[in-house]
Design a protein around this motif. Structure first.
Motif, PDB file in Angstrom:
ATOM      1  N   LYS A  50     145.572   6.976  61.962  1.00 46.25           N
ATOM      2  CA  LYS A  50     146.403   7.093  60.722  1.00 46.25           C
ATOM      3  C   LYS A  50     145.652   8.230  59.732  1.00 46.25           C
ATOM      4  O   LYS A  50     144.650   7.876  59.185  1.00 46.25           O
ATOM      5  CB  LYS A  50     146.885   6.035  59.921  1.00 46.25           C
ATOM      6  CG  LYS A  50     147.655   6.447  58.778  1.00 46.25           C
ATOM      7  CD  LYS A  50     148.194   4.861  57.961  1.00 46.25           C
ATOM      8  CE  LYS A  50     149.108   5.265  57.051  1.00 46.25           C
ATOM      9  NZ  LYS A  50     149.397   4.072  56.478  1.00 46.25           N
ATOM     10  N   GLN A  54     150.054  10.049  58.284  1.00 40.99           N
ATOM     11  CA  GLN A  54     150.628  10.087  59.694  1.00 40.99           C
ATOM     12  C   GLN A  54     149.950   9.032  60.700  1.00 40.99           C
ATOM     13  O   GLN A  54     148.896   9.266  61.113  1.00 40.99           O
ATOM     14  CB  GLN A  54     151.097  11.392  60.223  1.00 40.99           C
ATOM     15  CG  GLN A  54     151.730  11.614  61.218  1.00 40.99           C
ATOM     16  CD  GLN A  54     152.383  13.005  61.649  1.00 40.99           C
ATOM     17  OE1 GLN A  54     152.124  13.827  61.045  1.00 40.99           O
ATOM     18  NE2 GLN A  54     153.223  12.961  62.481  1.00 40.99           N
ATOM     19  N   ARG A  56     149.624   8.029  64.575  1.00 45.17           N
ATOM     20  CA  ARG A  56     149.889   8.504  66.113  1.00 45.17           C
ATOM     21  C   ARG A  56     149.145   7.491  67.033  1.00 45.17           C
ATOM     22  O   ARG A  56     148.233   6.796  66.601  1.00 45.17           O
ATOM     23  CB  ARG A  56     149.194   9.765  66.004  1.00 45.17           C
ATOM     24  CG  ARG A  56     149.773  10.780  65.274  1.00 45.17           C
ATOM     25  CD  ARG A  56     149.032  12.170  65.730  1.00 45.17           C
ATOM     26  NE  ARG A  56     149.687  13.342  64.735  1.00 45.17           N
ATOM     27  CZ  ARG A  56     150.462  14.193  65.357  1.00 45.17           C
ATOM     28  NH1 ARG A  56     150.871  14.257  66.504  1.00 45.17           N
ATOM     29  NH2 ARG A  56     151.117  15.252  64.363  1.00 45.17           N
TER      30      ARG A  56
END
Length: 154
Positions: A50, A54, A56
């Motif tokens: 993170k 965001q 992933r």
């Protein structure tokens, strides 16, 4: 492709530094933005990161590993494309240089701008410093995997 290289000298023997680096599930203790890593096989891991808000997820494979010398990997699935290598160099009985090289493909405007202004380089440098603090404060590794992995044809 963006490339970041960073070195840090740690005051532990080469075996201790190398052994700790093979303990992928401990990476969240010193790598900012790494939420978790699960070892799914001797040479496979699943990452959750993170960064910049965001999250992933991706899988990675160890492509080369030689005890007290190097660990190399590449992503194999997920929404993050990257590869890297960490090398270990004996400077003295209790001093080791750890060099991290990360190649990754920034996606989207925010990542491309961040890479262009050196945010990724700053992150790797900060993570290397935290690794140094982590391993020196412990004085010993949390575990070890000393398997030898070679690339096909190598």
């Amino acid at each position: 492709m963006s490339t970041v290289t960073e070195s840090v000298d740690v005051n532990v023997p080469i075996g201790t530094a190398y052994n700790q680096w093979t303990q992928f599930e401990d990476f969240p203790k010193f790598m900012d933005g790494v939420e978790s890593i699960s070892q799914t096989g001797p040479t496979h891991t699943h990452w959750v990161t993170k960064i910049g808000g965001q999250t992933r997820e991706f899988d990675a494979e160890i492509t080369e590993q030689h005890p007290d010398e190097r660990v190399a990997w590449r992503s194999t699935s997920g929404d993050t494309k990257h590869a890297g290598v960490v090398t270990f160099h004996r400077l003295a009985d209790n001093e080791t240089r750890v060099t991290i090289q990360l190649d990754w493909e920034p996606e989207g405007l925010v990542e491309k701008v961040g890479s262009a202004v050196g945010v990724d380089s700053h992150q790797v440098k900060a993570d290397a410093k935290r690794f140094k603090e982590f391993i020196e404060s412990r004085g010993t590794e949390t575990g070890a995997w000393r398997g030898d992995v070679s690339r096909p044809g190598a």
